[in-house]
Design a protein around this motif. Structure first.
Motif, PDB file in Angstrom:
ATOM      1  N   GLY A   1     -21.462  30.084  15.859  1.00 17.93           N
ATOM      2  CA  GLY A   1     -20.849  29.058  14.979  1.00 17.93           C
ATOM      3  C   GLY A   1     -20.397  29.974  13.621  1.00 17.93           C
ATOM      4  N   LYS A   2     -19.013  29.948  13.657  1.00 13.98           N
ATOM      5  CA  LYS A   2     -18.515  30.235  12.594  1.00 13.98           C
ATOM      6  C   LYS A   2     -19.186  29.214  11.520  1.00 13.98           C
ATOM      7  CE  LYS A   2     -14.423  30.994   9.955  1.00 13.98           C
ATOM      8  NZ  LYS A   2     -12.668  31.958   9.739  1.00 13.98           N
ATOM      9  N   GLY A   3     -19.759  29.431  10.160  1.00 11.54           N
ATOM     10  CA  GLY A   3     -20.104  28.638   9.218  1.00 11.54           C
ATOM     11  C   GLY A   3     -19.759  29.001   7.511  1.00 11.54           C
TER      12      GLY A   3
ATOM     13  N   TYR B   1     -16.760  27.395   2.780  1.00  4.83           N
ATOM     14  CA  TYR B   1     -15.668  26.851   1.950  1.00  4.83           C
ATOM     15  C   TYR B   1     -14.459  28.877   2.717  1.00  4.83           C
ATOM     16  CZ  TYR B   1     -11.464  25.812  -0.554  1.00  4.83           C
ATOM     17  OH  TYR B   1     -10.223  25.012  -1.104  1.00  4.83           O
ATOM     18  N   ASP B   2     -13.375  28.600   2.479  1.00  6.61           N
ATOM     19  CA  ASP B   2     -12.925  29.748   3.178  1.00  6.61           C
ATOM     20  C   ASP B   2     -11.420  29.776   1.791  1.00  6.61           C
ATOM     21  OD1 ASP B   2     -11.574  31.808   3.707  1.00  6.61           O
ATOM     22  OD2 ASP B   2     -10.380  31.363   5.691  1.00  6.61           O
ATOM     23  N   SER B   3     -11.645  30.133   0.844  1.00  7.38           N
ATOM     24  CA  SER B   3     -10.845  30.286  -0.806  1.00  7.38           C
ATOM     25  C   SER B   3      -9.852  31.593  -0.142  1.00  7.38           C
ATOM     26  CB  SER B   3     -11.515  30.529  -1.344  1.00  7.38           C
ATOM     27  OG  SER B   3     -11.407  31.791  -1.734  1.00  7.38           O
TER      28      SER B   3
ATOM     29  N   SER C   1     -13.420  23.074   6.190  1.00  4.31           N
ATOM     30  CA  SER C   1     -13.530  22.590   7.700  1.00  4.31           C
ATOM     31  C   SER C   1     -13.751  23.730   8.878  1.00  4.31           C
ATOM     32  CB  SER C   1     -12.818  21.757   8.440  1.00  4.31           C
ATOM     33  OG  SER C   1     -11.291  22.799   8.001  1.00  4.31           O
ATOM     34  N   ASP C   2     -13.588  24.642   7.487  1.00  3.11           N
ATOM     35  CA  ASP C   2     -14.302  26.482   8.419  1.00  3.11           C
ATOM     36  C   ASP C   2     -15.858  26.669   9.042  1.00  3.11           C
ATOM     37  OD1 ASP C   2     -12.815  28.791   9.018  1.00  3.11           O
ATOM     38  OD2 ASP C   2     -12.760  29.863   7.388  1.00  3.11           O
ATOM     39  N   MET C   3     -16.067  25.318   8.787  1.00  2.00           N
ATOM     40  CA  MET C   3     -17.847  25.914   9.932  1.00  2.00           C
ATOM     41  C   MET C   3     -17.513  24.811  10.379  1.00  2.00           C
ATOM     42  SD  MET C   3     -17.965  22.359   7.685  1.00  2.00           S
ATOM     43  CE  MET C   3     -19.611  22.183   9.043  1.00  2.00           C
TER      44      MET C   3
ATOM     45  N   ALA D   1      -9.443  37.515   6.172  1.00  2.00           N
ATOM     46  CA  ALA D   1     -10.519  37.817   7.763  1.00  2.00           C
ATOM     47  C   ALA D   1     -11.756  37.879   7.948  1.00  2.00           C
ATOM     48  CB  ALA D   1      -9.279  38.684   8.519  1.00  2.00           C
ATOM     49  N   GLU D   2     -12.285  36.426   7.239  1.00  2.00           N
ATOM     50  CA  GLU D   2     -13.758  36.719   6.874  1.00  2.00           C
ATOM     51  C   GLU D   2     -14.395  36.496   8.337  1.00  2.00           C
ATOM     52  OE1 GLU D   2     -11.723  34.364   6.257  1.00  2.00           O
ATOM     53  OE2 GLU D   2     -13.304  33.100   7.243  1.00  2.00           O
ATOM     54  N   GLY D   3     -14.238  35.329   9.114  1.00  2.00           N
ATOM     55  CA  GLY D   3     -13.946  35.202   9.876  1.00  2.00           C
ATOM     56  C   GLY D   3     -15.068  35.385  10.662  1.00  2.00           C
TER      57      GLY D   3
ATOM     58  N   ALA E   1     -14.845  29.156  16.604  1.00  2.00           N
ATOM     59  CA  ALA E   1     -15.403  29.490  15.328  1.00  2.00           C
ATOM     60  C   ALA E   1     -13.060  28.929  15.351  1.00  2.00           C
ATOM     61  CB  ALA E   1     -14.837  31.039  14.671  1.00  2.00           C
ATOM     62  N   THR E   2     -13.442  28.878  13.672  1.00  2.00           N
ATOM     63  CA  THR E   2     -11.650  28.109  12.629  1.00  2.00           C
ATOM     64  C   THR E   2     -11.731  29.408  12.550  1.00  2.00           C
ATOM     65  OG1 THR E   2     -12.939  27.739  10.883  1.00  2.00           O
ATOM     66  CG2 THR E   2     -12.435  25.330  12.623  1.00  2.00           C
ATOM     67  N   LEU E   3     -10.875  30.151  13.914  1.00  2.00           N
ATOM     68  CA  LEU E   3     -10.705  31.640  13.525  1.00  2.00           C
ATOM     69  C   LEU E   3      -9.562  32.457  13.029  1.00  2.00           C
ATOM     70  CD1 LEU E   3     -12.810  34.001  13.141  1.00  2.00           C
ATOM     71  CD2 LEU E   3     -11.836  34.704  15.007  1.00  2.00           C
TER      72      LEU E   3
HETATM   73 ZN    ZN Z   1     -12.054  31.336   7.704  1.00  2.00          ZN
END
Ligand code: ZN
Ligand code: BES
Ligand code: MN
Length: 476
Positions: free
Chosen positions: A244-246, A249-251, A267-269, A328-330, A354-356
């Motif tokens: 699971g993408k965890g 926080y994704d700024s 919610s990016d986890m 594009a970190e996920g 993943a919230t990709l």
């Molecule tokens: Zn992300």
């Protein structure tokens, strides 16, 4: 929520009505004459009785077309109506189509729908608005006690997993960050016999998780790598991995997101929340399977230590990666996580959630999860499970042509594939890090893990989507 397996003398009486039945009861005729009630699906008419139990007339639409998902929606809308009218006991049976030859699955879906009505996220409201607890008095068909109890128990296991996932997603990033996510996973899963290992600090460097650590290095919150092992089948060595993408926080990092798209990035986890929720349901149900879940939890922030566009980084698999875009970190964190799951943990097949990509929202909206795979049989199994769960998925194609979009001039691979087919190239990037030809499915839940507006029985905010699909995949 309480379930009783016999009618209660007090409490709301629920009556159903179909559009395709020719004659209605007295109440149906009354409702049609005095309101716009037309027996359409999930329409309802509340008839208050001052001298005894009140009634709720509920439309079913075309009765022939009812399926398990209709039962979930129906039960949810009945519970909501009861809450609205401050009724605390509901007398209700399955609709006739399901009642005569009732299955465990029908009771399960029905019970699940009622339970969804109890979800709320109000941790930070000083004044709670939660309605009173509901009791559902099931009016059973002959000899259905056991089957209905088993259905209710099964629904409870899904719901606990789903609510856990929703809560994790709804918590803000100052509350759920890598360390607290790991703690929550441990607290929720250890009591069910799931072995939870948490790796952090120098251990992560020694493990060689270079791509993941590149993303994490911009934040003061330490990355936590969570491995959850459920060994439910001692007779077999076959093991499935759930990754699971965890991103707590994704700024966007230096490829910074505009504020309005950043706001809900706690919610990016969502992928990790689903995986943790699914492990909870799987363990609760004591399924005879071996499943290992992996979450590479971190934050994507900016600082003097953060990775930058143009950097070339390593990975656990040994491939070098050109960082075209730090947002594009996920896929970078997933690259190490899926390789770890398939190579180090020797999982036989893997699903990543993943919230990709924002592109997935554009392609499939907030209703369908996008799928990418390397294996037709495996994805068919997943589609069947999703269908039973009432959770919508849609497979996207892969090709050599798409694969080329991820090629880099300076490294082995690049972390973006351009504007075209963004969901597919993101998925294929992750797939490039699966060890060998092991069966793999990528689920892009960017659109489905979080809703701006509630629909059907899914609330606004975190949905807990695919806890059911993943659990049902293992329930045969
Ligand atoms: Zn992300
Ligand atoms: N977490 C986002 C994707 C996302 C967008 C999830 C909207 C939920 C709602 C992901 O890390 C991201 O930023 N993806 C980029 C990729 C791009 C830079 C290639 C995107 O979709 O814009
Ligand atoms: Mn991003």
């Amino acid at each position: 929520m309480k379930f009783l397996y016999e009618p209660s003398s007090s409490g709301l009486k629920v009556e159903f009505s179909c559009t395709d039945s020719d004659k209605g009861s007295e109440l149906v005729e009354y409702a049609k004459a005095h309101s716009d009630f037309a027996s359409k699906c999930c329409q309802s008419f509340y008839y208050a009785n001052l001298n005894g139990p009140s009634s709720l007339l509920v439309g079913l639409g075309e009765c022939d077309e009812l399926d398990l998902e209709s039962l979930r929606n129906l039960a949810f809308s009945i519970a909501k109506k009861a809450q609205e009218h401050k009724e605390t006991v509901i007398n209700v049976s399955l609709p006739k189509k399901f009642l005569d030859d009732a299955s465990k699955e029908a009771y399960e879906a029905f019970a699940e729908g009622f339970m969804h009505a109890e979800y709320s996220f109000d941790d930070y409201k000083s004044e709670k608005e939660a309605p009173e607890e509901l009791s559902i008095a099931l009016v059973l068909g002959e000899g259905q006690k056991e089957i209905s109890e088993r259905g209710v128990e099964s629904a409870k296991a899904y719901i606990e997993g789903i609510f856990l996932a929703r809560d994790l997603v709804n918590q803000p990033s100052n509350v759920i960050y890598p360390e607290t996510l790991a703690k929550k996973a441990q607290e929720a899963l250890s009591p069910l016999g799931v072995d939870v290992k948490i790796y952090t600090g120098k251990e992560l460097e020694d493990m060689g998780l270079k791509a993941y650590l590149s993303v994490a290095q911009g934040s003061d919150k330490a990355p936590h790598f969570i491995v959850m092992n459920y060994a439910g089948d001692p007779d077999s060595s076959y093991k499935t991995a759930l990754v699971g993408k965890g991103l707590t926080y994704d700024s966007g990092g230096y490829s910074l997101k505009p504020s309005n798209s950043m706001k809900t990035m706690q919610s990016d986890m969502g992928g990790s929340a689903t995986v943790i929720g699914a492990m909870h349901a799987i363990a609760q149900k004591k399924l005879k399977v071996n499943v290992v879940a992996v979450v590479a939890a971190c934050e994507n922030l900016l600082s003097g230590k953060a990775y930058k566009p143009g950097d070339i980084i390593g990975s656990l698999a040994g491939k070098t990666i050109e960082v075209d875009n730090t947002d594009a970190e996920g896929r970078l964190t997933l690259a190490d996580a899926v390789y770890y799951a398939t190579q180090e943990l020797k999982a036989d097949r893997v699903i990543d959630l993943a919230t990709l990509t924002g592109a997935c929202l554009i392609a499939l909206g907030d209703e369908y999860t996008g799928l990418v795979t390397n294996n037709a049989d495996f994805i068919q199994e997943l589609k069947d499970a999703a269908q039973k769960a009432g959770e919508k998925v849609w497979e996207l194609p892969t090709s050599k042509h798409f694969e080329k979009q991820n090629e880099s001039k300076v490294a082995d691979i690049k972390n973006t594939g351009g504007r075209l087919a963004g969901t597919i190239t993101a998925g294929m990037f992750v797939g490039a890090f699966v060890d060998g030809d092991k069966p793999w499915i990528h689920m892009d839940i960017a659109g489905t893990a979080w809703l701006d507006n509630a629909y059907s029985y899914l609330p606004a905010g975190g949905t807990g989507i695919h806890v059911k699909t993943l659990t049902k995949l293992f329930e045969k």
